[in-house]
Design an enzyme around this catalytic site. Structure first.
Site, PDB file in Angstrom:
ATOM      1  N   CYS A 148     -13.665 -10.987  30.926  1.00 30.26           N
ATOM      2  CA  CYS A 148     -14.540 -10.912  29.743  1.00 30.26           C
ATOM      3  C   CYS A 148     -15.450 -12.138  29.579  1.00 30.26           C
ATOM      4  O   CYS A 148     -16.604 -12.012  29.159  1.00 30.26           O
ATOM      5  CB  CYS A 148     -13.710 -10.682  28.491  1.00 30.26           C
ATOM      6  SG  CYS A 148     -12.222 -11.683  28.413  1.00 30.26           S
ATOM      7  N   HIS A 241     -16.407 -14.224  22.509  1.00 28.53           N
ATOM      8  CA  HIS A 241     -16.196 -15.475  23.245  1.00 28.53           C
ATOM      9  C   HIS A 241     -17.484 -16.306  23.242  1.00 28.53           C
ATOM     10  O   HIS A 241     -18.558 -15.823  23.618  1.00 28.53           O
ATOM     11  CB  HIS A 241     -15.830 -15.187  24.716  1.00 28.53           C
ATOM     12  CG  HIS A 241     -14.484 -14.545  24.899  1.00 28.53           C
ATOM     13  ND1 HIS A 241     -13.533 -14.473  23.912  1.00 28.53           N
ATOM     14  CD2 HIS A 241     -13.928 -13.957  25.993  1.00 28.53           C
ATOM     15  CE1 HIS A 241     -12.454 -13.867  24.379  1.00 28.53           C
ATOM     16  NE2 HIS A 241     -12.664 -13.538  25.638  1.00 28.53           N
TER      17      HIS A 241
HETATM   18  P1  NAP Z   1      -2.678  -5.151  25.623  1.00 24.59           P
HETATM   19  O1  NAP Z   1      -3.212  -5.084  24.250  1.00 24.59           O
HETATM   20  O2  NAP Z   1      -1.431  -5.936  25.862  1.00 24.59           O
HETATM   21  O3  NAP Z   1      -2.438  -3.629  26.153  1.00 24.59           O
HETATM   22  C1  NAP Z   1      -1.742  -3.332  27.336  1.00 24.59           C
HETATM   23  C2  NAP Z   1      -1.620  -1.834  27.558  1.00 24.59           C
HETATM   24  O4  NAP Z   1      -0.869  -1.627  28.781  1.00 24.59           O
HETATM   25  C3  NAP Z   1      -0.851  -1.094  26.456  1.00 24.59           C
HETATM   26  O5  NAP Z   1      -1.448   0.157  26.243  1.00 24.59           O
HETATM   27  C4  NAP Z   1       0.544  -0.908  27.053  1.00 24.59           C
HETATM   28  O6  NAP Z   1       1.186   0.263  26.572  1.00 24.59           O
HETATM   29  C5  NAP Z   1       0.194  -0.711  28.520  1.00 24.59           C
HETATM   30  N1  NAP Z   1       1.339  -1.025  29.376  1.00 24.59           N
HETATM   31  C6  NAP Z   1       2.082  -2.158  29.408  1.00 24.59           C
HETATM   32  N2  NAP Z   1       3.091  -2.052  30.314  1.00 24.59           N
HETATM   33  C7  NAP Z   1       2.980  -0.805  30.850  1.00 24.59           C
HETATM   34  C8  NAP Z   1       3.715  -0.087  31.833  1.00 24.59           C
HETATM   35  N3  NAP Z   1       4.784  -0.615  32.441  1.00 24.59           N
HETATM   36  N4  NAP Z   1       3.307   1.167  32.168  1.00 24.59           N
HETATM   37  C9  NAP Z   1       2.239   1.724  31.551  1.00 24.59           C
HETATM   38  N5  NAP Z   1       1.493   1.096  30.607  1.00 24.59           N
HETATM   39  C10 NAP Z   1       1.867  -0.148  30.262  1.00 24.59           C
HETATM   40  O7  NAP Z   1      -3.750  -5.740  26.629  1.00 24.59           O
HETATM   41  P2  NAP Z   1      -5.374  -5.694  26.544  1.00 24.59           P
HETATM   42  O8  NAP Z   1      -5.894  -6.914  25.903  1.00 24.59           O
HETATM   43  O9  NAP Z   1      -5.786  -4.357  26.010  1.00 24.59           O
HETATM   44  O10 NAP Z   1      -5.763  -5.848  28.079  1.00 24.59           O
HETATM   45  C11 NAP Z   1      -5.626  -4.780  29.020  1.00 24.59           C
HETATM   46  C12 NAP Z   1      -6.143  -5.247  30.359  1.00 24.59           C
HETATM   47  O11 NAP Z   1      -7.538  -5.557  30.249  1.00 24.59           O
HETATM   48  C13 NAP Z   1      -5.461  -6.545  30.866  1.00 24.59           C
HETATM   49  O12 NAP Z   1      -5.322  -6.471  32.251  1.00 24.59           O
HETATM   50  C14 NAP Z   1      -6.439  -7.627  30.450  1.00 24.59           C
HETATM   51  O13 NAP Z   1      -6.351  -8.772  31.269  1.00 24.59           O
HETATM   52  C15 NAP Z   1      -7.778  -6.926  30.614  1.00 24.59           C
HETATM   53  N6  NAP Z   1      -8.883  -7.413  29.762  1.00 24.59           N
HETATM   54  C16 NAP Z   1      -8.698  -7.632  28.437  1.00 24.59           C
HETATM   55  C17 NAP Z   1      -9.775  -8.053  27.668  1.00 24.59           C
HETATM   56  C18 NAP Z   1      -9.662  -8.314  26.189  1.00 24.59           C
HETATM   57  O14 NAP Z   1     -10.643  -8.826  25.598  1.00 24.59           O
HETATM   58  N7  NAP Z   1      -8.535  -8.015  25.547  1.00 24.59           N
HETATM   59  C19 NAP Z   1     -11.026  -8.245  28.242  1.00 24.59           C
HETATM   60  C20 NAP Z   1     -11.189  -7.995  29.597  1.00 24.59           C
HETATM   61  C21 NAP Z   1     -10.104  -7.577  30.342  1.00 24.59           C
HETATM   62  P3  NAP Z   1       2.302   0.230  25.383  1.00 24.59           P
HETATM   63  O15 NAP Z   1       1.568  -0.072  24.115  1.00 24.59           O
HETATM   64  O16 NAP Z   1       2.861   1.608  25.438  1.00 24.59           O
HETATM   65  O17 NAP Z   1       3.307  -0.828  25.730  1.00 24.59           O
END
Ligand code: NAP
Length: 348
Positions: A148, A241
């Site tokens: 991001c 950011h």
């Molecule tokens: P998050 O809020 O922690 O969400 C993670 C998701 O993954 C949840 O839906 C969770 O489901 C699922 N998950 C976790 N363990 C799992 C498993 N074993 N099997 C299947 N699903 C599983 O994270 P996020 O911020 O949305 O980020 C998601 C990805 O995008 C990450 O790789 C992060 O580095 C990337 N990213 C994030 C941002 C940002 O601004 N947040 C920006 C760019 C990239 P449950 O709720 O059911 O546990």
């Protein structure tokens, strides 16, 4: 006139911070329709509204809330999957989907630096999509969205690179809480505080731009030789950011020429008029106190990068500040723009 049916899409990691943003942005999309939601064991077999802790201010659409959350297995009734999966499990799951014919657009770090996977910022390197033809996946493909903070920075640097050349970059980030996912950083850690460490973030900012700015040549990317130094900090802002950037240019130029390069910058999504493309990817503000997260993060639906404070720098040539929305342009919005480009270019 025949109306093309919408392409069915699924969201992996639908309950997370990025997953929720996908739902918000895809709910009235002209080309795509959400048919499947998937997440972890914790959420499967529940109605989405019972599995999710909805944190966005827009209401959860009723028909989406009633969808059942499924396992992240390639038996979903859709053509494209947008992945907002935790990186601890994203890599293998995304490969499985690609091997079963799905187009996977990922936000996780796992496949970003794979030689045959485009690390796509549609305004910058649309030609890297040709890498898809070299992928081994059976009928499917993986395309990745950069980190991001990287996305905002490379969009601001691209016009400078094209017009003046860049030798070195130094960046210090002030990154929002939603970038850490949900529930993210503990309130006791971040209230009245700044945390000067985000795991893995500095490496991503220092390496990903070299691939994004790389040249597509004979079926591979030749990375750009560019020295970048990054320091990343978590600050108590919800979304957006901010990044303080210093650049050393190859060809010396004037402040007005830099501003002009930013203001006239357009890319492939603008030429193709893709539905999620901002009319202008870059906005420059002359006010000394701009850009600011709360005021500027939602410009053009959170898809534009705001820039300000351009001035001469005694160490490098110039310094300036940028702001970009981490879950819109930096994740879900950026991924949807990638999918629109992939469709418009005939890869699906
Ligand atoms: P998050 O809020 O922690 O969400 C993670 C998701 O993954 C949840 O839906 C969770 O489901 C699922 N998950 C976790 N363990 C799992 C498993 N074993 N099997 C299947 N699903 C599983 O994270 P996020 O911020 O949305 O980020 C998601 C990805 O995008 C990450 O790789 C992060 O580095 C990337 N990213 C994030 C941002 C940002 O601004 N947040 C920006 C760019 C990239 P449950 O709720 O059911 O546990």
């Amino acid at each position: 006139m025949t109306i093309e049916p919408k392409i069915p899409v699924g969201i992996l990691g639908a309950t997370g911070s990025v997953g929720q943003k996908f739902i918000e942005l895809l709910s009235n999309h002209p080309w795509f329709e959400i048919t499947e939601l998937a997440a972890s064991e914790r959420s499967i077999n529940k109605k989405y509204k019972d599995a999710v802790n909805w944190i966005l201010s827009s209401p959860l659409p009723q028909q989406i809330g009633n969808l059942e959350v499924k396992k992240c297995e390639p038996e979903l009734n859709c053509r494209i999957v947008f992945s907002g999966l935790d990186s601890s499990i994203a890599g293998e799951i995304e490969e499985e989907f690609a091997n079963n014919g799905y187009t996977v657009i990922s936000n996780s770090k796992n496949h970003r630096m794979d030689k045959d996977v485009p690390l796509l910022v549609p305004e910058i390197n649309a030609d890297h999509l040709e890498l898809i033809k070299t992928q081994p996946y059976k009928g499917g493909m993986i395309v990745t969205n950069p980190n991001c903070s990287t996305i905002g920075m490379v969009l601001a640097l691209k016009p400078l690179l094209d017009n003046f050349g860049i030798e070195e970059v130094n960046v210090v980030t002030l990154q929002a809480l939603s970038g850490a996912g949900y529930p993210g950083v503990a309130s006791m850690d971040i209230t009245d505080n700044v945390v000067p460490f985000i795991s893995g973030e500095e490496e991503k900012l220092e390496t990903e731009p070299k691939k994004i700015f790389g040249k597509f040549n004979l079926n591979k990317i030749e990375n750009l030789n560019l020295k970048i130094s990054a320091q990343c900090n978590r600050v108590p802002v919800l979304d957006g950011h901010l990044e303080c950037i210093q650049v050393k240019l190859k060809n010396k130029t004037k402040i007005n020429e830099i501003k002009n390069a930013w203001l006239t910058f357009l890319g492939e999504p603008q030429k193709l008029r893709l539905p999620s493309a901002p009319l202008k990817p870059l906005y420059y503000f002359d006010e000394d106190r701009y850009p600011q997260p709360r005021i500027h993060r939602n410009i053009e639906n959170g898809m534009a990068v705001s820039i300000g404070r351009l001035r001469e720098d005694p160490l490098f040539d110039y310094k300036f500040v940028i702001l970009s929305h981490n879950t819109n342009r930096g994740a879900a919005g950026g991924s949807i723009l990638c999918a629109e480009l992939i469709k418009a270019k005939g890869y699906i």
